[in-house]
Design an enzyme around this catalytic site. Structure first.
Site, PDB file in Angstrom:
ATOM      1  N   HIS A 266       2.643   4.891  10.379  1.00  0.00           N
ATOM      2  CA  HIS A 266       1.793   5.747   9.541  1.00  0.00           C
ATOM      3  C   HIS A 266       0.847   6.617  10.363  1.00  0.00           C
ATOM      4  O   HIS A 266      -0.174   7.074   9.864  1.00  0.00           O
ATOM      5  CB  HIS A 266       1.018   4.892   8.532  1.00  0.00           C
ATOM      6  CG  HIS A 266       1.910   4.196   7.544  1.00  0.00           C
ATOM      7  ND1 HIS A 266       1.538   3.110   6.815  1.00  0.00           N
ATOM      8  CD2 HIS A 266       3.189   4.465   7.169  1.00  0.00           C
ATOM      9  CE1 HIS A 266       2.548   2.725   6.036  1.00  0.00           C
ATOM     10  NE2 HIS A 266       3.555   3.526   6.241  1.00  0.00           N
TER      11      HIS A 266
ATOM     12  N   ASP B 273      -5.486   2.671  13.196  1.00  0.00           N
ATOM     13  CA  ASP B 273      -6.815   2.536  13.797  1.00  0.00           C
ATOM     14  C   ASP B 273      -6.829   2.490  15.322  1.00  0.00           C
ATOM     15  O   ASP B 273      -7.893   2.341  15.929  1.00  0.00           O
ATOM     16  CB  ASP B 273      -7.528   1.301  13.227  1.00  0.00           C
ATOM     17  CG  ASP B 273      -6.726   0.011  13.430  1.00  0.00           C
ATOM     18  OD1 ASP B 273      -5.892  -0.059  14.354  1.00  0.00           O
ATOM     19  OD2 ASP B 273      -6.953  -0.931  12.638  1.00  0.00           O
TER      20      ASP B 273
ATOM     21  N   ILE C 173      -6.043 -14.558   9.953  1.00  0.00           N
ATOM     22  CA  ILE C 173      -5.217 -14.140  11.102  1.00  0.00           C
ATOM     23  C   ILE C 173      -5.869 -14.517  12.434  1.00  0.00           C
ATOM     24  O   ILE C 173      -5.231 -15.117  13.310  1.00  0.00           O
ATOM     25  CB  ILE C 173      -4.970 -12.615  11.038  1.00  0.00           C
ATOM     26  CG1 ILE C 173      -4.098 -12.289   9.830  1.00  0.00           C
ATOM     27  CG2 ILE C 173      -4.345 -12.098  12.326  1.00  0.00           C
ATOM     28  CD1 ILE C 173      -4.106 -10.826   9.416  1.00  0.00           C
TER      29      ILE C 173
ATOM     30  N   PHE D 159      -6.729  -2.086   2.361  1.00  0.00           N
ATOM     31  CA  PHE D 159      -6.629  -1.331   1.118  1.00  0.00           C
ATOM     32  C   PHE D 159      -6.720  -2.240  -0.106  1.00  0.00           C
ATOM     33  O   PHE D 159      -7.344  -1.894  -1.094  1.00  0.00           O
ATOM     34  CB  PHE D 159      -5.281  -0.591   1.062  1.00  0.00           C
ATOM     35  CG  PHE D 159      -5.350   0.828   1.553  1.00  0.00           C
ATOM     36  CD1 PHE D 159      -6.558   1.453   1.791  1.00  0.00           C
ATOM     37  CD2 PHE D 159      -4.190   1.545   1.750  1.00  0.00           C
ATOM     38  CE1 PHE D 159      -6.614   2.760   2.228  1.00  0.00           C
ATOM     39  CE2 PHE D 159      -4.232   2.857   2.195  1.00  0.00           C
ATOM     40  CZ  PHE D 159      -5.439   3.462   2.435  1.00  0.00           C
TER      41      PHE D 159
HETATM   42  P1  NAD Z   1      -2.985  -3.861   2.568  1.00  0.00           P
HETATM   43  O1  NAD Z   1      -4.433  -3.559   2.392  1.00  0.00           O
HETATM   44  O2  NAD Z   1      -2.072  -3.501   1.471  1.00  0.00           O
HETATM   45  O3  NAD Z   1      -2.819  -5.411   2.836  1.00  0.00           O
HETATM   46  C1  NAD Z   1      -3.613  -6.094   3.758  1.00  0.00           C
HETATM   47  C2  NAD Z   1      -3.230  -7.551   3.637  1.00  0.00           C
HETATM   48  O4  NAD Z   1      -3.902  -8.276   4.640  1.00  0.00           O
HETATM   49  C3  NAD Z   1      -3.635  -8.151   2.288  1.00  0.00           C
HETATM   50  O5  NAD Z   1      -2.463  -8.733   1.726  1.00  0.00           O
HETATM   51  C4  NAD Z   1      -4.686  -9.219   2.639  1.00  0.00           C
HETATM   52  O6  NAD Z   1      -4.507 -10.395   1.891  1.00  0.00           O
HETATM   53  C5  NAD Z   1      -4.397  -9.482   4.108  1.00  0.00           C
HETATM   54  N1  NAD Z   1      -5.582  -9.809   4.899  1.00  0.00           N
HETATM   55  C6  NAD Z   1      -6.727  -9.082   5.019  1.00  0.00           C
HETATM   56  N2  NAD Z   1      -7.562  -9.650   5.918  1.00  0.00           N
HETATM   57  C7  NAD Z   1      -6.938 -10.789   6.352  1.00  0.00           C
HETATM   58  C8  NAD Z   1      -7.301 -11.802   7.278  1.00  0.00           C
HETATM   59  N3  NAD Z   1      -8.457 -11.779   7.962  1.00  0.00           N
HETATM   60  N4  NAD Z   1      -6.440 -12.831   7.465  1.00  0.00           N
HETATM   61  C9  NAD Z   1      -5.266 -12.881   6.771  1.00  0.00           C
HETATM   62  N5  NAD Z   1      -4.871 -11.934   5.895  1.00  0.00           N
HETATM   63  C10 NAD Z   1      -5.689 -10.891   5.697  1.00  0.00           C
HETATM   64  O7  NAD Z   1      -2.527  -3.237   3.944  1.00  0.00           O
HETATM   65  P2  NAD Z   1      -1.082  -2.806   4.457  1.00  0.00           P
HETATM   66  O8  NAD Z   1      -0.045  -3.747   3.958  1.00  0.00           O
HETATM   67  O9  NAD Z   1      -1.244  -2.571   5.899  1.00  0.00           O
HETATM   68  O10 NAD Z   1      -0.781  -1.408   3.746  1.00  0.00           O
HETATM   69  C11 NAD Z   1      -1.780  -0.491   3.498  1.00  0.00           C
HETATM   70  C12 NAD Z   1      -1.686   0.867   4.115  1.00  0.00           C
HETATM   71  O11 NAD Z   1      -3.012   1.169   4.420  1.00  0.00           O
HETATM   72  C13 NAD Z   1      -0.958   1.018   5.404  1.00  0.00           C
HETATM   73  O12 NAD Z   1      -0.116   2.066   5.225  1.00  0.00           O
HETATM   74  C14 NAD Z   1      -1.996   1.416   6.456  1.00  0.00           C
HETATM   75  O13 NAD Z   1      -1.600   2.602   7.088  1.00  0.00           O
HETATM   76  C15 NAD Z   1      -3.225   1.754   5.680  1.00  0.00           C
HETATM   77  N6  NAD Z   1      -4.495   1.164   6.165  1.00  0.00           N
HETATM   78  C16 NAD Z   1      -4.700   1.001   7.501  1.00  0.00           C
HETATM   79  C17 NAD Z   1      -5.885   0.459   7.946  1.00  0.00           C
HETATM   80  C18 NAD Z   1      -6.081   0.293   9.425  1.00  0.00           C
HETATM   81  O14 NAD Z   1      -5.499   1.028  10.211  1.00  0.00           O
HETATM   82  N7  NAD Z   1      -6.893  -0.676   9.859  1.00  0.00           N
HETATM   83  C19 NAD Z   1      -6.869   0.047   7.033  1.00  0.00           C
HETATM   84  C20 NAD Z   1      -6.630   0.242   5.664  1.00  0.00           C
HETATM   85  C21 NAD Z   1      -5.424   0.803   5.247  1.00  0.00           C
END
Ligand code: NAD
Length: 251
Positions: free
Chosen positions: A125, A108, A242, A39
């Site tokens: 969620h 996901d 990660i 996000f």
């Molecule tokens: P967020 O988008 O707020 O934060 C993601 C974090 O991951 C960021 O701080 C970013 O710096 C870090 N990041 C991204 N890719 C990375 C990598 N390869 N290595 C290291 N760090 C990395 O997401 P959140 O905190 O999970 O909260 C957002 C909300 O969005 C959640 O409630 C979730 O349900 C939803 N969401 C889920 C998905 C999914 O299921 N894949 C995707 C988008 C949003």
């Protein structure tokens, strides 16, 4: 490999080695290498689409149409997403019984797809791979919802009670699932090591679990390529990718 990366991996491996009950808390960052944008990173989903909140979804058929339109478009885009190196490493550690639970904000289904048993995954969620009636909780498969929706863009209602059907995810403004919150709370209190991986730690109440773990004596590790607001209370902060950090812990 840089000295920092090697030192960070070593420090993480030692903490896991010393721990007896690890809880892993994951956010969207663990799935970005699988092609699913998060996000809040630049170019993330939020920079392109404002999320639809729950009250708007409930109040208007037009909003529900827009929600299903978006949902099916995103599903088509991410249909080929497979678990990444982070998911695989965590699945491996679950197999060795080091990790008690995965508490995830993700919707996901990639932890399940990496082979982790359902009972070890706590989805705060929800899950975007199916839909549910908001009244009677009857489950609906997305293929069925799509087949009903697409001809005239009419969001279907529940076949049993007539209630509103929604993707089984928690929208902004929607109540948190009580049973999952309680399980996550319990798992967090029992952990002696809590790994917060790929979350911006700004979405509450989910983001309260890392500080709860720390307050109850667990060591806290934060793995994120960007700083987070909880870095200052963590025992180990790793600012790196990660998959790169976790891959050696995998199979
Ligand atoms: P967020 O988008 O707020 O934060 C993601 C974090 O991951 C960021 O701080 C970013 O710096 C870090 N990041 C991204 N890719 C990375 C990598 N390869 N290595 C290291 N760090 C990395 O997401 P959140 O905190 O999970 O909260 C957002 C909300 O969005 C959640 O409630 C979730 O349900 C939803 N969401 C889920 C998905 C999914 O299921 N894949 C995707 C988008 C949003």
């Amino acid at each position: 490999m840089s000295d920092n990366l090697a030192a960070d991996r070593q420090a993480l491996a030692s903490l896991i080695d010393e721990a007896s009950r690890v809880v892993v808390f994951t956010g969207a960052g663990i799935s970005t290498e699988c092609g699913i944008p998060d996000f809040r990173s630049p170019g993330g989903i939020w920079s392109q689409l404002k999320p639809i909140d729950f009250a708007e979804f409930m109040a208007s058929t037009q909003v529900r149409q827009e929600a299903w339109r978006r949902k099916f478009k995103l599903d088509d885009e991410f249909a080929d997403a497979k678990p990444g190196r982070g998911h695989k490493a965590i699945a491996h550690l679950i197999g060795t019984d080091k990790i008690s639970h995965i508490v995830t904000q993700n919707i996901d289904n990639l932890h399940q797809a990496s082979g982790v048993p359902r009972e070890r995954i706590i989805e705060l969620h929800g899950n975007s791979t199916y839909a549910q009636c908001l009244e009677c909780t009857t489950r609906y498969e997305l293929e069925w919802v799509r087949a009903q929706f697409e001809p005239e863009e009419q969001p279907p209602n529940c076949q049993k009670c007539g209630g509103v059907i929604k993707s089984a995810t928690i929208s902004f403004g929607q109540s948190m699932p009580q049973a999952e919150m309680a399980r996550a709370h319990e798992a967090t209190l029992e952990a002696d090591l809590f790994l917060a991986i790929g979350s911006s730690l700004v979405v509450y109440p989910a983001a309260g679990f890392p500080s709860l773990a720390k307050q109850h004596g667990a060591k806290l590790v934060i793995l994120n390529r960007e700083p987070t607001r909880l870095d200052e209370i963590a025992d180990l902060v790793i600012h790196a990718d990660i998959g790169t950090i976790l891959a050696p812990l995998g199979p």
